[in-house]
Design a protein around this motif. Structure first.
Motif, PDB file in Angstrom:
ATOM      1  N   MET A   1       0.833  -1.211   0.000  1.00  0.00           N
ATOM      2  CA  MET A   1       0.000   0.000   0.000  1.00  0.00           C
ATOM      3  C   MET A   1       0.861   1.253   0.000  1.00  0.00           C
ATOM      4  SD  MET A   1      -0.650  -1.949   2.861  1.00  0.00           S
ATOM      5  CE  MET A   1      -0.279  -1.998   4.602  1.00  0.00           C
ATOM      6  N   LYS A   2       0.194   2.359  -0.300  1.00  0.00           N
ATOM      7  CA  LYS A   2       0.895   3.644  -0.352  1.00  0.00           C
ATOM      8  C   LYS A   2       1.297   4.082   1.043  1.00  0.00           C
ATOM      9  CE  LYS A   2      -0.641   6.260  -4.317  1.00  0.00           C
ATOM     10  NZ  LYS A   2      -1.719   7.084  -4.821  1.00  0.00           N
ATOM     11  N   GLN A   3       2.436   4.671   1.148  1.00  0.00           N
ATOM     12  CA  GLN A   3       2.919   5.225   2.416  1.00  0.00           C
ATOM     13  C   GLN A   3       2.784   4.237   3.572  1.00  0.00           C
ATOM     14  OE1 GLN A   3       0.508   8.633   2.101  1.00  0.00           O
ATOM     15  NE2 GLN A   3       2.036   9.730   0.888  1.00  0.00           N
ATOM     16  N   GLY A   4       3.147   3.016   3.286  1.00  0.00           N
ATOM     17  CA  GLY A   4       2.983   1.958   4.275  1.00  0.00           C
ATOM     18  C   GLY A   4       4.005   2.004   5.396  1.00  0.00           C
ATOM     19  N   THR A   5       4.904   2.948   5.337  1.00  0.00           N
ATOM     20  CA  THR A   5       5.932   2.944   6.378  1.00  0.00           C
ATOM     21  C   THR A   5       5.386   3.373   7.739  1.00  0.00           C
ATOM     22  OG1 THR A   5       6.648   5.002   5.396  1.00  0.00           O
ATOM     23  CG2 THR A   5       8.042   3.095   4.984  1.00  0.00           C
ATOM     24  N   TYR A   6       4.081   3.759   7.794  1.00  0.00           N
ATOM     25  CA  TYR A   6       3.473   3.982   9.121  1.00  0.00           C
ATOM     26  C   TYR A   6       3.540   2.707   9.952  1.00  0.00           C
ATOM     27  CZ  TYR A   6      -0.647   1.396   7.610  1.00  0.00           C
ATOM     28  OH  TYR A   6      -1.481   0.403   7.156  1.00  0.00           O
ATOM     29  N   LEU A   7       3.715   1.577   9.259  1.00  0.00           N
ATOM     30  CA  LEU A   7       3.792   0.287   9.950  1.00  0.00           C
ATOM     31  C   LEU A   7       5.062   0.142  10.763  1.00  0.00           C
ATOM     32  CD1 LEU A   7       2.505  -1.852   6.986  1.00  0.00           C
ATOM     33  CD2 LEU A   7       1.412  -1.735   9.241  1.00  0.00           C
TER      34      LEU A   7
END
Ligand SMILES: *Cc1c(COP(=O)(O)O)cnc(C)c1O
Length: 300
Positions: free
Chosen positions: A197-203
């Motif tokens: 997904m887009k901008q998944g680095t929130y994970l």
């Protein structure tokens, strides 16, 4: 649950020509073979949850997902096999049930459809209890199996992974599988997470807060290969997926594993790895999801 069988899992080398022999090995861990419905990492995230529910005399599993969710369908099947009821709280309204939801119902799952706004309350225990008030003894498994038994269960995947591999690649949705694996693998094995997904680095923060002491390092998320976002793809990705399966005789799913393998091949081509590196890519399953994107001619 004798129909879900660890011994079906195997490791297969990919064709060296497919990655131009630029690393010492690129193998695939075929977790997709564990079961056609409870496939891949989903079984590992569920197994300790189901055991906990059984051991504590719960009677109904309640969990969450969208209309194509691999987690929802896996839960429906695994709960049924364990003699437990199941309730699926589904995000959004559907004029027509998806193939995934039809199978969920066939496995005895009761579906409750909620709006996207309400779905955001999925961590609100009171709301869930209201929603499922007429079901017996409910045990709640969060979306994606993202709880302690889910991470521990995913960590059991380490039983298939030899120390000789320098890099382990896995696709990431909730981050549960990656966190569980980081905790169970030797600290010196590099763990690479590919985010569809887009901008998944929130994970990053979810994962970091669930790592054990001594296991905090040596993992990285890659989110360049989302192809427009979760559940999105283009003809290039479809062509890639079909080419991969024709060459390596391994089917991929369009949502997770195609994006991971696309990214991995690009990293290999761009010199990210040393020629001596040995990579194990985990096939986390999800092949049932390809049924939901009807009209595309998948070559499996
Ligand atoms: C659910 C899923 C993932 C992501 O697993 P998480 O534990 O949620 O990160 C990866 N690949 C496939 C095929 C999946 O179904």
């Amino acid at each position: 649950m004798d129909t879900i069988n660890d011994s079906l899992v195997k490791i297969e080398p990919l064709q060296p020509g497919w990655y131009n022999s630029q690393v010492a090995a690129l193998d695939m861990l075929r977790l997709d073979l564990v079961h056609p419905i409870v496939s891949g990492n989903k079984w590992y995230k569920l197994r300790l949850n189901i055991k906990y529910a059984q051991d504590h005399n719960f009677r109904t599993i309640v969990t969450f997902g969208g209309g194509y969710s691999n987690h929802l369908i896996a839960t429906a099947y695994a709960a049924n096999k364990a003699g437990l009821g199941s309730v699926g709280v589904v995000r959004g309204k559907y004029d027509k049930l998806t193939p995934t939801l039809i199978t969920c119902q066939q496995e005895g799952m009761q579906l409750i459809f909620v709006t996207k706004e309400d779905y955001n309350r999925k961590e609100d225990k009171e709301w869930i209890n209201e929603l499922a008030y007429h079901f017996d003894e409910i045990f709640i498994i969060p979306e994606g199996g993202a709880n302690e038994p889910g991470r521990k269960g995913a960590g059991l995947i380490n039983r298939f992974i030899k120390e000789a591999y320098t890099h382990i690649a896995v696709s990431v949705g909730s981050g549960t599988t990656l966190a569980g694996l980081r905790n169970s693998l030797p600290a010196n094995q590099h763990l690479m997470g590919f985010v569809p997904m887009k901008q998944g680095t929130y994970l990053n923060s979810y994962i970091a807060t669930h790592l054990s002491p001594g296991k905090e390092g040596n993992w990285q998320l890659f989110d360049d290969w989302h192809f427009g976002g979760f559940g999105k793809w283009n003809t290039e990705l479809i062509t890639f997926m079909n080419d991969f399966s024709a060459t390596n005789k391994i089917p991929l799913d369009i949502i997770y594993t195609s994006k991971m393998m696309y990214g991995l091949r690009e990293l290999i081509a761009n010199g990210h790895f040393a020629p001596t590196d040995k990579i194990l890519a985990i096939h986390t399953g999800g092949l049932q999801g390809n049924d939901g994107v009807g009209g595309l001619n998948f070559n499996q």
